[in-house]
Design an enzyme around this catalytic site. Sequence first.
Site, PDB file in Angstrom:
ATOM      1  N   LYS A  70      -3.789   0.673  12.592  1.00  0.00           N
ATOM      2  CA  LYS A  70      -4.618  -0.040  11.606  1.00  0.00           C
ATOM      3  C   LYS A  70      -3.797  -1.169  11.015  1.00  0.00           C
ATOM      4  CE  LYS A  70      -5.670   1.708   7.396  1.00  0.00           C
ATOM      5  NZ  LYS A  70      -5.204   0.638   6.463  1.00  0.00           N
ATOM      6  N   ASP A 126      -0.857   3.257  10.277  1.00  0.00           N
ATOM      7  CA  ASP A 126      -0.800   1.908   9.712  1.00  0.00           C
ATOM      8  C   ASP A 126       0.374   1.122  10.278  1.00  0.00           C
ATOM      9  OD1 ASP A 126      -2.934   1.464   7.983  1.00  0.00           O
ATOM     10  OD2 ASP A 126      -1.947   2.405   6.267  1.00  0.00           O
ATOM     11  N   GLU A 154      -4.195  -4.796   8.165  1.00  0.00           N
ATOM     12  CA  GLU A 154      -4.982  -5.398   7.095  1.00  0.00           C
ATOM     13  C   GLU A 154      -5.253  -6.866   7.371  1.00  0.00           C
ATOM     14  OE1 GLU A 154      -2.978  -2.658   3.519  1.00  0.00           O
ATOM     15  OE2 GLU A 154      -2.925  -4.842   3.389  1.00  0.00           O
ATOM     16  N   GLU A 184     -12.103  -1.477   1.398  1.00  0.00           N
ATOM     17  CA  GLU A 184     -11.477  -0.903   0.205  1.00  0.00           C
ATOM     18  C   GLU A 184     -11.845  -1.664  -1.065  1.00  0.00           C
ATOM     19  OE1 GLU A 184      -7.148   0.476  -1.629  1.00  0.00           O
ATOM     20  OE2 GLU A 184      -7.277  -0.135   0.467  1.00  0.00           O
ATOM     21  N   ASP A 234       0.287   3.631   5.154  1.00  0.00           N
ATOM     22  CA  ASP A 234       1.505   3.104   4.554  1.00  0.00           C
ATOM     23  C   ASP A 234       1.578   3.469   3.070  1.00  0.00           C
ATOM     24  OD1 ASP A 234      -0.428   1.381   3.594  1.00  0.00           O
ATOM     25  OD2 ASP A 234       0.457  -0.442   4.434  1.00  0.00           O
ATOM     26  N   SER A 235       0.538   4.167   2.593  1.00  0.00           N
ATOM     27  CA  SER A 235       0.570   4.778   1.258  1.00  0.00           C
ATOM     28  C   SER A 235       1.678   5.830   1.179  1.00  0.00           C
ATOM     29  CB  SER A 235      -0.782   5.415   0.917  1.00  0.00           C
ATOM     30  OG  SER A 235      -1.295   6.158   2.014  1.00  0.00           O
TER      31      SER A 235
END
Length: 271
Positions: free
Chosen positions: A120, A90, A122, A189, A51-52
């Site tokens: 993925k 993501d 978070e 991270e 999602d970067s």
Amino acid sequence: MSTQSTVKVVTTHVLAEMKRRGEKISMLTAYDYSMARIVDAAGVDVILVGDSASNVMAGHETTLPITLDQMIYHGASVVRGVKRALVVVDLPFGSYQGNSKEALSSAIRIMKETAADAVKLEGGIEVLESVKRILSAGIPVMGHLGLTPQSIHKFGTYTVRAKEEAEAQKLIEDAHILEEAGCFATVLEKIPAALAEKVSKELVIPTIGIGAGGGTDGQVLVIHDMLGINQEFSPRFLRRYADLYSTMTEAVGHYIDDVKNRNFPNEKEQY
């Protein structure tokens, strides 16, 4: 040296075997077909459609604005360029938090519409219900602990996480919770190297570090950062392997000069 000759296609099982053998896992981001082809051909093990993309592709300050539809667009573009690497997409902010049914729906859309290998998300115990529901559909899940950029407004800063004992202990517990739930790997991270190494040794599943030291089972960087396309972002953990910003700026400058000076196209470059 690339492992391309010995490994045909990377799967979650292959990653587990790599950890057991002590072989480090290489992971990079990609967001489009052309870049994915290059990264895959070079022999990277895992490609993260992060999602970067919200930052490096769309110019947003955070990862929050990117939508599920946009992640699917990027994911499908990447998958079309990949022959070997495991592709992870993501789940974007708002597509899984607090609603496990929506989480499953989001994950199913990604898998059906991109043909990626895994998703993925978070968080630890807060997203456990979503993780379990996605896994129950047979969709592989990669976790993400430590600095979780989708929670930036809760943290208020991008500084190193889990330096205090209580947060470190919660991270360890969350890592075990994700493993026990069935995640095949987890990203760690921007946490202290000693903590990342401890977690990596305790878990059976692979850990992928970014700003988490060399004790993790693999490493991930954002492709635009490590190639030097993005010059604004320079954290301690980033190693630039090229200076493509300068190379590309110079090339574009030469092109402009040649057009202005009538050097392009020449006689051989026309019909």
